[in-house]
Design a protein around this motif. Structure first.
Motif, PDB file in Angstrom:
ATOM      1  N   ASP A   1       0.829  -1.215   0.000  1.00 34.60           N
ATOM      2  CA  ASP A   1       0.000   0.000   0.000  1.00 34.60           C
ATOM      3  C   ASP A   1       0.860   1.261   0.000  1.00 34.60           C
ATOM      4  O   ASP A   1       0.564   2.242   0.699  1.00 34.60           O
ATOM      5  CB  ASP A   1      -0.948   0.010   1.206  1.00 34.60           C
ATOM      6  CG  ASP A   1      -1.913  -1.159   1.157  1.00 34.60           C
ATOM      7  OD1 ASP A   1      -2.339  -1.534   0.046  1.00 34.60           O
ATOM      8  OD2 ASP A   1      -2.242  -1.711   2.224  1.00 34.60           O
ATOM      9  N   GLY A   2       1.933   1.225  -0.768  1.00 31.90           N
ATOM     10  CA  GLY A   2       2.855   2.352  -0.779  1.00 31.90           C
ATOM     11  C   GLY A   2       2.471   3.442  -1.759  1.00 31.90           C
ATOM     12  O   GLY A   2       1.671   3.246  -2.671  1.00 31.90           O
ATOM     13  N   ARG A   3       3.076   4.600  -1.552  1.00 32.08           N
ATOM     14  CA  ARG A   3       2.968   5.710  -2.496  1.00 32.08           C
ATOM     15  C   ARG A   3       4.364   5.974  -3.063  1.00 32.08           C
ATOM     16  O   ARG A   3       5.369   5.865  -2.354  1.00 32.08           O
ATOM     17  CB  ARG A   3       2.432   6.983  -1.823  1.00 32.08           C
ATOM     18  CG  ARG A   3       1.018   6.852  -1.310  1.00 32.08           C
ATOM     19  CD  ARG A   3       0.469   8.202  -0.854  1.00 32.08           C
ATOM     20  NE  ARG A   3       0.211   9.084  -1.975  1.00 32.08           N
ATOM     21  CZ  ARG A   3      -0.972   9.183  -2.600  1.00 32.08           C
ATOM     22  NH1 ARG A   3      -1.988   8.422  -2.227  1.00 32.08           N
ATOM     23  NH2 ARG A   3      -1.132  10.024  -3.594  1.00 32.08           N
ATOM     24  N   HIS A   4       4.402   6.321  -4.341  1.00 31.74           N
ATOM     25  CA  HIS A   4       5.666   6.603  -5.018  1.00 31.74           C
ATOM     26  C   HIS A   4       5.837   8.118  -5.046  1.00 31.74           C
ATOM     27  O   HIS A   4       5.105   8.823  -5.740  1.00 31.74           O
ATOM     28  CB  HIS A   4       5.616   6.042  -6.440  1.00 31.74           C
ATOM     29  CG  HIS A   4       6.891   6.201  -7.208  1.00 31.74           C
ATOM     30  ND1 HIS A   4       7.488   5.168  -7.884  1.00 31.74           N
ATOM     31  CD2 HIS A   4       7.688   7.276  -7.429  1.00 31.74           C
ATOM     32  CE1 HIS A   4       8.580   5.593  -8.476  1.00 31.74           C
ATOM     33  NE2 HIS A   4       8.712   6.879  -8.212  1.00 31.74           N
ATOM     34  N   ILE A   5       6.804   8.603  -4.293  1.00 29.87           N
ATOM     35  CA  ILE A   5       7.053  10.045  -4.211  1.00 29.87           C
ATOM     36  C   ILE A   5       8.529  10.288  -4.483  1.00 29.87           C
ATOM     37  O   ILE A   5       9.395   9.637  -3.901  1.00 29.87           O
ATOM     38  CB  ILE A   5       6.646  10.606  -2.829  1.00 29.87           C
ATOM     39  CG1 ILE A   5       5.145  10.359  -2.603  1.00 29.87           C
ATOM     40  CG2 ILE A   5       6.963  12.090  -2.730  1.00 29.87           C
ATOM     41  CD1 ILE A   5       4.644  10.781  -1.243  1.00 29.87           C
TER      42      ILE A   5
ATOM     43  N   GLU B   1       8.712  17.851  -4.172  1.00 32.12           N
ATOM     44  CA  GLU B   1       8.373  16.465  -4.505  1.00 32.12           C
ATOM     45  C   GLU B   1       7.355  16.397  -5.640  1.00 32.12           C
ATOM     46  O   GLU B   1       6.656  17.369  -5.965  1.00 32.12           O
ATOM     47  CB  GLU B   1       7.828  15.739  -3.275  1.00 32.12           C
ATOM     48  CG  GLU B   1       6.362  15.970  -2.966  1.00 32.12           C
ATOM     49  CD  GLU B   1       6.078  17.282  -2.259  1.00 32.12           C
ATOM     50  OE1 GLU B   1       4.892  17.554  -1.973  1.00 32.12           O
ATOM     51  OE2 GLU B   1       7.036  18.053  -1.988  1.00 32.12           O
ATOM     52  N   ARG B   2       7.296  15.205  -6.231  1.00 30.67           N
ATOM     53  CA  ARG B   2       6.238  14.851  -7.180  1.00 30.67           C
ATOM     54  C   ARG B   2       5.655  13.524  -6.726  1.00 30.67           C
ATOM     55  O   ARG B   2       6.385  12.584  -6.413  1.00 30.67           O
ATOM     56  CB  ARG B   2       6.798  14.715  -8.602  1.00 30.67           C
ATOM     57  CG  ARG B   2       7.335  16.014  -9.177  1.00 30.67           C
ATOM     58  CD  ARG B   2       7.766  15.831 -10.621  1.00 30.67           C
ATOM     59  NE  ARG B   2       8.952  15.006 -10.750  1.00 30.67           N
ATOM     60  CZ  ARG B   2      10.179  15.478 -11.001  1.00 30.67           C
ATOM     61  NH1 ARG B   2      10.390  16.778 -11.132  1.00 30.67           N
ATOM     62  NH2 ARG B   2      11.197  14.640 -11.129  1.00 30.67           N
ATOM     63  N   ASP B   3       4.355  13.452  -6.690  1.00 29.70           N
ATOM     64  CA  ASP B   3       3.666  12.218  -6.320  1.00 29.70           C
ATOM     65  C   ASP B   3       3.320  11.465  -7.601  1.00 29.70           C
ATOM     66  O   ASP B   3       2.578  11.955  -8.443  1.00 29.70           O
ATOM     67  CB  ASP B   3       2.395  12.544  -5.532  1.00 29.70           C
ATOM     68  CG  ASP B   3       1.837  11.326  -4.809  1.00 29.70           C
ATOM     69  OD1 ASP B   3       1.778  10.245  -5.432  1.00 29.70           O
ATOM     70  OD2 ASP B   3       1.453  11.459  -3.633  1.00 29.70           O
ATOM     71  N   CYS B   4       3.886  10.267  -7.759  1.00 31.83           N
ATOM     72  CA  CYS B   4       3.723   9.459  -8.975  1.00 31.83           C
ATOM     73  C   CYS B   4       3.059   8.130  -8.644  1.00 31.83           C
ATOM     74  O   CYS B   4       3.366   7.101  -9.250  1.00 31.83           O
ATOM     75  CB  CYS B   4       5.078   9.218  -9.628  1.00 31.83           C
ATOM     76  SG  CYS B   4       6.071  10.701  -9.861  1.00 31.83           S
ATOM     77  N   THR B   5       2.152   8.134  -7.690  1.00 32.10           N
ATOM     78  CA  THR B   5       1.587   6.899  -7.172  1.00 32.10           C
ATOM     79  C   THR B   5       0.677   6.200  -8.180  1.00 32.10           C
ATOM     80  O   THR B   5       0.606   4.970  -8.201  1.00 32.10           O
ATOM     81  CB  THR B   5       0.825   7.191  -5.867  1.00 32.10           C
ATOM     82  OG1 THR B   5       1.746   7.725  -4.914  1.00 32.10           O
ATOM     83  CG2 THR B   5       0.182   5.942  -5.298  1.00 32.10           C
ATOM     84  N   ALA B   6      -0.038   6.952  -8.994  1.00 34.02           N
ATOM     85  CA  ALA B   6      -0.961   6.342  -9.970  1.00 34.02           C
ATOM     86  C   ALA B   6      -0.147   5.688 -11.084  1.00 34.02           C
ATOM     87  O   ALA B   6       0.371   6.379 -11.965  1.00 34.02           O
ATOM     88  CB  ALA B   6      -1.906   7.393 -10.531  1.00 34.02           C
ATOM     89  N   GLN B   7      -0.025   4.368 -11.031  1.00 31.05           N
ATOM     90  CA  GLN B   7       0.814   3.614 -11.965  1.00 31.05           C
ATOM     91  C   GLN B   7       0.072   2.372 -12.427  1.00 31.05           C
ATOM     92  O   GLN B   7      -0.784   1.852 -11.722  1.00 31.05           O
ATOM     93  CB  GLN B   7       2.123   3.178 -11.311  1.00 31.05           C
ATOM     94  CG  GLN B   7       2.945   4.298 -10.732  1.00 31.05           C
ATOM     95  CD  GLN B   7       4.207   3.789 -10.056  1.00 31.05           C
ATOM     96  OE1 GLN B   7       4.553   2.609 -10.155  1.00 31.05           O
ATOM     97  NE2 GLN B   7       4.911   4.665  -9.363  1.00 31.05           N
TER      98      GLN B   7
END
Length: 631
Positions: free
Chosen positions: A206-210, A227-233
């Motif tokens: 359940d991680g987020r990619h930041i 930062e940039r949030d790139c969680t939607a993958q």
């Protein structure tokens, strides 16, 4: 380190992006192109352009000697690698410097240090940067990797030590998947990076990619730009990126920024780079990797900081110090980027290729970076990402609203793409609530969530299509009040009376149509190429034909014949004539746009014929394997 003419060793939207800033600053630019795209937009934009080889990337954009020769022939004295291809290859950076060229990127030593993912994690641990548990050893035997996997526990990631961008990466949730994952990751890593070494990393559930954007100069200074949030993958490939992250506050931003700067300084970094972190449910961050180049999603940082990152790259490469201190960096508003992929999100994200029927990216309120043109072709040779929509607003809600409208107003018509999916994802409650994780889209694909069900053409689209097709037939005798018209779209065929009652075509301006349906006037995009009528409505593109011009190409239509699902390159052929196969057995692998697609036997039988070999280029629908079905 002064330079005057820059060869951009790339293609597509990033080549165009780099050239625009370089030309604004007074530099001359040189484009390179393969046989697949001699008339591409990046070629037309450059001051000069040179052919560097055949369509395959290995023979062109990955050919170091061809690129150096192009620099010599054009008189370029600097090289910008863009992203992808050779951008993170230290041997390319070294070759450029040895040829007397300024390489607009980090030193080869820094690239080498961060390019070795296992070695980079060891350096980060030494520098005090938090890292997720994993195996970084040199023993690459299956036995050792499987033993280490058992010690780490599941789920875990198998990752290529070299490269990035999701290539050579496999998610393992069950131990019986591990051996296949190791084989697939090695094969893909060797193909993409020429190095099959692997590492293991415990998956942060359940991680987020930041990620943190950093810049360093040659004078020992380094700062971060937030930062940039790139969680939607999907499948470890980014789809939507935004800045600031909706889950990061000032203290967390400062901590991640300090770690990112420490990571850069630990390897003597110079130029633009991105330090990627995985963030767990408790908002603890762990180092993933460093991308030693400009990122695809750099525009969102440009929007919130007001800084042209390519300009900074050029200035730092020419020896200038950083123009700002950390304290002088300011952030304003919210920016969000959506990647337009030539892929079908409703059919397993399969990559798509073909003619570009309509593309007029003139959305008034946002920025659209792209490298394609109406009348051109999307080929299977390169990455599936063809454009980026970037919106900047006073807050997240404002930016999302602008972005969704642009996705509706500036559609891509021709090859199937993810435009409508992006629009729907931006409105999804989990995205709005910042509740996404890096695996959420893949989970939705497995469970058949509604957002990944193909949108059906609305009733109004059928009626508008009938009105437009009736108009194409010209004037009819006064005695003919109407006629029946058979239209086909998305596997459905309808017979409509034309012209349809309640539909009035009011005006046309190029591709833009204004019409009235039951008294409601609306604007949409409509293009009829004679064979197919394309209608773009509410962010979706529907293709209508008076009869279905294409037979079904999938193996389900004829289980004895396996056909290429898309245009691409044959990566592997696992059978030969005479082999006995069982239903579901893998036969052939076709690769297109960074994605492997396996064709499995539809039934049990004997292989009658194999019509392709590894490395063959094939069109969509090409017959690859024929079976004799067991009686």
């Amino acid at each position: 380190m002064s330079f005057e003419k820059i060869l951009v060793a790339n293609r597509g939207e990033i080549a165009c992006r780099v050239m625009r800033t370089a030309q604004r600053l007074g530099y001359r630019t040189v484009a390179v192109f393969s046989d697949a795209e001699p008339l591409a937009p990046h070629v037309a934009l450059a001051d000069e352009a040179l052919r560097i080889g055949e369509a395959a990337a290995a023979a062109s954009y990955l050919n170091i000697e061809a690129l150096l020769d192009a620099a010599r022939r054009s008189g370029a004295d600097a090289v910008h690698p863009g992203y992808g291809f050779l951008s993170e290859r230290p041997d390319f950076a070294t070759a450029c410097v040895e040829a007397g060229l300024v390489f607009i990127g980090p030193p080869a030593a820094a690239m080498r240090a961060m390019g070795d993912k296992a070695g980079a994690k060891r350096r980060m641990i030494a520098a005090g940067v938090p890292c997720a548990p994993g195996y970084l050893g040199e023993d690459q035997s299956d036995e050792r990797l499987m033993s280490e996997a058992e010690a780490l526990g599941l789920p875990l990631l198998v990752k290529a030590v070299a490269g990035g961008g999701g290539r050579g990466m496999r998610l393992v949730r069950r131990f019986d998947e591990l051996r296949t994952a190791l084989e697939g990751a090695r094969r893909e890593a060797m193909s993409a990076f020429g190095d099959q070494a692997l590492m293991l990393e415990r998956l942060v559930a359940d991680g987020r990619h930041i990620e943190i954007q950093i810049f360093a100069d040659a004078h020992g200074h380094a700062i971060h730009l937030g930062e940039r949030d790139c969680t939607a993958q999907r499948r470890r490939q980014k789809v939507i990126e935004e800045s600031p992250s909706p889950v990061v506050g000032p203290a967390m931003r400062a901590a991640m920024g300090r770690d990112a700067v420490a990571a850069a300084l630990a390897v003597g970094y110079v130029g633009a780079g991105t330090v990627e972190f995985i963030v767990d449910a408790d908002l603890r961050h762990y180092f993933l990797e460093m991308n030693t180049r400009l990122q695809v999603e750099h525009p969102v940082t440009e929007c919130v900081t007001g800084i042209d990152l390519v300009e900074w790259q050029l200035r730092i490469a020419s020896g200038e110090p950083l123009p700002f201190t950390q304290e002088q960096v300011r952030f304003e508003g919210h920016a969000i980027e959506a990647r337009l992929y030539a892929e079908d999100p409703y059919d397993g994200w399969k990559p798509q290729a073909g003619p570009i029927v309509g593309w007029r990216p003139d959305a008034a309120s946002i920025r659209i970076d792209h490298g394609i043109a109406e009348g051109g072709v999307i080929t299977p040779w390169y990455d599936a990402m063809v454009a980026k929509y970037i919106a900047h607003g006073r807050d997240r809600e404002d930016a999302v609203r602008r972005l969704r409208r642009a996705l509706e107003d500036a559609p891509l018509l021709g090859p199937a793409n993810n435009g409508r999916f992006l629009r729907d994802l931006l409105a999804h409650p989990q995205f709005a609530a910042a509740a996404m994780t890096t695996t959420r889209l893949d989970e939705w694909a497995e469970t058949g969530e509604a957002i990944l069900q193909r949108p059906a053409p609305p009733e109004a689209a059928w009626r508008i299509a009938a009105a437009l097709r009736a108009g194409r037939r010209g004037q009819r005798p006064a005695s003919v009040a109407g006629f029946d018209l058979s239209l086909h779209c998305q596997g459905e065929t309808r017979t409509l009376r034309a012209p349809p009652a309640g539909v009035t075509l009011l005006s046309r301006d190029g591709h833009e149509l204004r019409c009235s349906v039951d008294g409601l006037q609306r604007r949409l995009v409509a293009i009829d190429d004679g064979r197919t009528l394309y209608l773009a409505i509410d962010g979706a593109v529907f293709a209508f034909a008076e009869r279905s011009p294409y037979p079904r190409l999938d193996s389900a239509a004829d289980p004895a014949r396996s056909r290429a699902p898309v245009a691409g390159i044959v990566a592997q052929v696992l059978v030969t004539p005479g082999d006995q196969v069982v239903a579901g057995q893998p036969l052939v692998c076709v690769e297109a746009m960074k994605m492997e697609m396996w064709l499995n036997a539809g039934v049990a039988g004997r292989v009658r014929a194999v019509h392709a070999a590894a490395k063959d280029s094939v069109a969509a629908g090409t017959l690859l394997v024929e079976l004799e079905i067991d009686s």
